[in-house]
Design a protein around this motif. Structure first.
Motif, mmCIF file in Angstrom:
data_model
loop_
_atom_site.group_PDB
_atom_site.id
_atom_site.type_symbol
_atom_site.label_atom_id
_atom_site.label_comp_id
_atom_site.label_asym_id
_atom_site.label_seq_id
_atom_site.Cartn_x
_atom_site.Cartn_y
_atom_site.Cartn_z
ATOM 1 N N ASP A 312 0.826 -1.206 0.000
ATOM 2 C CA ASP A 312 0.000 0.000 0.000
ATOM 3 C C ASP A 312 0.865 1.262 0.000
ATOM 4 O OD1 ASP A 312 1.026 0.079 2.542
ATOM 5 O OD2 ASP A 312 -0.893 0.410 3.548
ATOM 6 N N ALA A 313 2.179 1.106 -0.236
ATOM 7 C CA ALA A 313 3.096 2.247 -0.167
ATOM 8 C C ALA A 313 2.759 3.316 -1.210
ATOM 9 C CB ALA A 313 4.539 1.774 -0.340
ATOM 10 N N GLU A 355 -11.304 4.644 3.790
ATOM 11 C CA GLU A 355 -11.639 3.867 4.986
ATOM 12 C C GLU A 355 -10.592 2.784 5.249
ATOM 13 O OE1 GLU A 355 -15.579 5.045 2.994
ATOM 14 O OE2 GLU A 355 -13.561 4.414 2.427
ATOM 15 N N LEU A 356 -9.977 2.308 4.169
ATOM 16 C CA LEU A 356 -8.959 1.265 4.301
ATOM 17 C C LEU A 356 -7.548 1.839 4.427
ATOM 18 C CD1 LEU A 356 -10.168 -1.357 1.661
ATOM 19 C CD2 LEU A 356 -10.170 -1.632 4.140
ATOM 20 N N TYR A 357 -7.235 2.799 3.589
ATOM 21 C CA TYR A 357 -5.853 3.227 3.439
ATOM 22 C C TYR A 357 -5.581 4.635 3.961
ATOM 23 C CZ TYR A 357 -6.020 -0.734 0.217
ATOM 24 O OH TYR A 357 -6.210 -1.972 -0.334
ATOM 25 N N GLY A 358 -6.617 5.331 4.430
ATOM 26 C CA GLY A 358 -6.433 6.708 4.839
ATOM 27 C C GLY A 358 -6.467 7.634 3.639
ATOM 28 N N VAL A 359 -6.472 8.926 3.912
ATOM 29 C CA VAL A 359 -6.456 9.919 2.843
ATOM 30 C C VAL A 359 -5.000 10.164 2.442
ATOM 31 C CG1 VAL A 359 -7.030 12.267 2.173
ATOM 32 C CG2 VAL A 359 -8.562 10.996 3.687
ATOM 33 N N ARG A 360 -4.687 9.871 1.194
ATOM 34 C CA ARG A 360 -3.307 9.987 0.716
ATOM 35 C C ARG A 360 -3.265 10.788 -0.575
ATOM 36 N NH1 ARG A 360 -0.287 4.182 1.569
ATOM 37 N NH2 ARG A 360 -1.351 3.494 3.456
ATOM 38 N N GLU A 403 -5.357 11.379 -15.675
ATOM 39 C CA GLU A 403 -4.489 10.317 -16.176
ATOM 40 C C GLU A 403 -3.591 9.771 -15.066
ATOM 41 O OE1 GLU A 403 -4.219 12.174 -20.718
ATOM 42 O OE2 GLU A 403 -2.708 12.649 -19.208
ATOM 43 N N LEU A 404 -3.119 10.660 -14.198
ATOM 44 C CA LEU A 404 -2.322 10.219 -13.053
ATOM 45 C C LEU A 404 -3.148 9.298 -12.163
ATOM 46 C CD1 LEU A 404 0.411 10.603 -11.527
ATOM 47 C CD2 LEU A 404 -0.736 12.448 -10.253
ATOM 48 N N LYS A 405 -4.402 9.652 -11.978
ATOM 49 C CA LYS A 405 -5.302 8.823 -11.171
ATOM 50 C C LYS A 405 -5.517 7.468 -11.822
ATOM 51 C CE LYS A 405 -9.671 9.883 -11.285
ATOM 52 N NZ LYS A 405 -10.943 10.612 -11.029
ATOM 53 N N ALA A 406 -5.765 7.450 -13.111
ATOM 54 C CA ALA A 406 -6.035 6.189 -13.805
ATOM 55 C C ALA A 406 -4.844 5.247 -13.741
ATOM 56 C CB ALA A 406 -6.430 6.466 -15.251
ATOM 57 N N MET A 407 -3.620 5.808 -13.736
ATOM 58 C CA MET A 407 -2.425 4.967 -13.706
ATOM 59 C C MET A 407 -2.100 4.450 -12.314
ATOM 60 S SD MET A 407 0.319 6.627 -16.417
ATOM 61 C CE MET A 407 0.236 8.315 -15.814
ATOM 62 N N ASN A 408 -2.649 5.088 -11.259
ATOM 63 C CA ASN A 408 -2.206 4.766 -9.901
ATOM 64 C C ASN A 408 -3.315 4.387 -8.923
ATOM 65 O OD1 ASN A 408 0.877 5.525 -9.772
ATOM 66 N ND2 ASN A 408 -0.093 7.157 -10.953
ATOM 67 N N ARG A 409 -4.552 4.408 -9.330
ATOM 68 C CA ARG A 409 -5.633 4.142 -8.383
ATOM 69 C C ARG A 409 -5.699 2.669 -7.970
ATOM 70 N NH1 ARG A 409 -11.247 4.416 -11.632
ATOM 71 N NH2 ARG A 409 -11.765 5.547 -9.717
ATOM 72 N N ASP A 410 -5.072 1.778 -8.735
ATOM 73 C CA ASP A 410 -5.110 0.339 -8.430
ATOM 74 C C ASP A 410 -3.749 -0.194 -8.000
ATOM 75 O OD1 ASP A 410 -7.914 -0.228 -9.153
ATOM 76 O OD2 ASP A 410 -7.260 0.359 -11.165
ATOM 77 N N ASN A 411 -2.901 0.670 -7.467
ATOM 78 C CA ASN A 411 -1.554 0.245 -7.081
ATOM 79 C C ASN A 411 -1.559 -0.860 -6.028
ATOM 80 O OD1 ASN A 411 -0.375 1.997 -8.863
ATOM 81 N ND2 ASN A 411 0.126 3.557 -7.342
ATOM 82 N N ALA A 412 -2.611 -0.962 -5.258
ATOM 83 C CA ALA A 412 -2.652 -1.960 -4.180
ATOM 84 C C ALA A 412 -2.715 -3.388 -4.709
ATOM 85 C CB ALA A 412 -3.843 -1.706 -3.262
ATOM 86 N N VAL A 413 -3.168 -3.567 -5.953
ATOM 87 C CA VAL A 413 -3.337 -4.931 -6.469
ATOM 88 C C VAL A 413 -2.300 -5.305 -7.520
ATOM 89 C CG1 VAL A 413 -5.794 -5.021 -5.936
ATOM 90 C CG2 VAL A 413 -5.062 -4.159 -8.164
ATOM 91 N N PHE A 414 -1.562 -4.319 -8.025
ATOM 92 C CA PHE A 414 -0.483 -4.645 -8.956
ATOM 93 C C PHE A 414 0.743 -5.096 -8.164
ATOM 94 C CE2 PHE A 414 -2.812 -1.811 -11.940
ATOM 95 C CZ PHE A 414 -2.887 -2.689 -13.016
ATOM 96 N N GLU A 415 1.498 -6.028 -8.746
ATOM 97 C CA GLU A 415 2.677 -6.569 -8.073
ATOM 98 C C GLU A 415 3.958 -5.925 -8.623
ATOM 99 O OE1 GLU A 415 1.296 -11.137 -7.084
ATOM 100 O OE2 GLU A 415 2.096 -10.691 -9.081
#
Length: 493
Positions: A312-313, A355-360, A403-415
């Protein structure tokens, strides 16, 4: 003996099977550019310009090449036992000079290239040559030669913009146009791909031509593949920047929306400037104009070691693209309008919920301007022009943030992680690695590739991986993927 050998082995039930036995082949060539006479560098004039270093590698030599997607230049290191060259009768170390050229070629299955040159792994330029000497415990002298250098990206690092030189050479220019006077790059607003092309052709290739003239050895110029279609650049926005040419190019590369790196190709080094080929969870390219960069297919038998993790970094749910220094008095306009629309927030998406990761917050600055501008909005001649220019800038920053959001909103599930693989000339940065284990297939993006070659012994390749889809593919299965990935290969035993 080189090539592929089919070895017949008896199976456990008395049957026969075929196992591939790989015998990789590697070639290292020194291309002389510099001659040293009485301690002074001069043009190389001897007849033998190409010197084959392959025989000196023996069975104890080693070759290492490293290429990183986010660095200007890749690097190489070649080491072998010190030997006497049969023609000069002196150590091989005495034949090598900084800025001599090196070509490293290799193939895991060289028979595939019968009658052709082996594939080019790296073409580079010597930075230093070392001759290390020691006496072993048995009293035997040990001498080793190590040659290190960088690929063609070195040209972008050693050649710099230094404005004091322009003053000393009495080059007339106004402060605002120092970049143009020192480099010849246009100061007008232009598409960013055109700007990168001008940096390459007017500055770097000019240095390449001068090296060719000095050495009387043809040095292949840089070619450009610039496919970024969005964004305007102007040299005036970096008028005070001094340093390596690569530093200026990086400013306008506008990562992470785009990629800028150099590839070694047979025709010469290629400057590749393209939209980042990130894929969404659905497998679609996110950035406009992005295309498939290609992939390398491997199976579990090619994997020596693999380490991937999810974290979640890099999770974010507030994406902010602030105005750059070139926006002048439009900064407040961008900040206010963007926040009022709530565009930066992304708090209802399942993979980055607060709710899971805080406001980042993830904040990245763009140095480009929107298409269609011929000047900064603050300098528009009329109030209507200022309003229209300001609105264009606001929409540009909102688009960049989306575009920044689209590239990074799913970072928690990419390896992400690394792998050590069976060495192969096909493994290169800027491509996807597709791994099939049993019935499970996933892919990840290669951002760093290091080849480690010990002639006549082993060839392994270490790769750094991003945006791996292994976990995502597992979640798509109705049944456990544990058994699916072990149906074939070494884990099926």
């Amino acid at each position: 003996m080189s090539g592929l050998v089919n070895t017949i082995l008896g199976g456990p039930s008395g049957g026969e099977g075929r196992v591939k036995v790989y015998r990789p082949k590697v070639e290292v060539k020194l291309l002389k550019m510099v001659q040293r006479r009485e301690g002074q560098a001069e043009r190389y004039s001897a007849a033998e310009r190409e010197i084959d270093l392959t025989p000196f590698l023996g069975d104890v030599g080693g070759i290492r090449t490293t290429k990183n997607l986010y660095e200007a230049a890749g690097g190489f290191s070649i080491s072998f036992s010190d030997q006497r060259h049969p023609k000069t009768l002196d150590t091989v170390a005495a034949m090598v000079e900084p800025m001599d050229a090196i070509e490293i070629r290799g193939a895991r299955e060289p028979h595939r290239y019968a009658g052709q040159k082996l594939p080019l792994i790296m073409r580079g330029w010597v930075s230093d040559v070392e001759r290390a000497e020691a006496i072993g415990q048995d009293g035997t002298p040990q001498r080793t030669v190590t040659i290190q250098g960088q690929d063609a990206g070195k040209f972008w690092l050693i050649h710099q913009v230094i404005y004091e030189i322009a003053y000393l050479q009495d080059v007339p220019f106004l402060d605002l146009f120092r970049m143009q006077a020192a480099t010849g790059v246009d100061v007008s607003f232009m598409p960013v791909s055109q700007f990168i092309t001008q940096l390459t052709e007017r500055i770097v290739n000019d240095k390449v031509r001068k090296l060719s003239a000095f050495s009387s050895q043809q040095v292949k110029p840089f070619r450009v593949s610039a496919t970024v279609t969005e964004g305007i650049a102007s040299a005036t926005t970096v008028a005070s920047v001094q340093g390596p040419i690569w530093q200026i190019a990086e400013i306008f590369a506008d990562r992470p929306w785009n990629e800028l790196f150099i590839e070694d190709e047979e025709e010469g080094p290629l400057v590749r400037f393209r939209p980042t080929p990130c894929r969404s969870l659905a497998g679609d390219f996110i950035m406009p104009g992005a295309t498939d960069p290609g992939r390398v297919d491997i199976d579990a038998d090619a994997v020596v070691a693999l380490g991937l993790k999810r974290s979640d970094a890099q999770v974010a749910n507030f994406f902010w693209v602030p105005p750059g220094g070139s926006m002048l008095d439009t900064s407040a306009l961008v900040n206010t309008a963007t926040l009022q629309r709530g565009a930066p927030l992304d708090q209802q998406h399942g993979n980055n919920r607060p709710e899971l990761y805080g406001v980042r917050r993830m904040q990245v600055q763009t140095r480009l301007l929107p298409d269609g501008l011929s000047g900064l909005p603050s300098r528009a001649p009329t109030e209507a022009g200022r309003r229209q220019g300001g609105r264009t800038v606001v929409l540009w920053h909102e688009k960049r943030a989306a575009e920044l959001k689209a590239m990074n909103r799913d970072n928690a599930v990419f390896e992400g992680g690394s792998a050590t693989l069976r060495g192969s000339e096909e493994l290169k940065v800027g491509r996807y690695l597709r791994l099939t284990r049993g019935d499970l297939t996933s892919e990840a993006y290669m951002t760093r590739v290091s080849h480690n070659i010990s002639p006549m012994q082993a060839w392994t390749t270490q790769v750094s991986l991003e945006r791996g889809t292994g976990f995502i593919e597992r979640t798509k299965r109705r049944q456990t993927a544990y058994f699916a990935e072990t149906t074939r290969g070494p884990y099926s035993q």
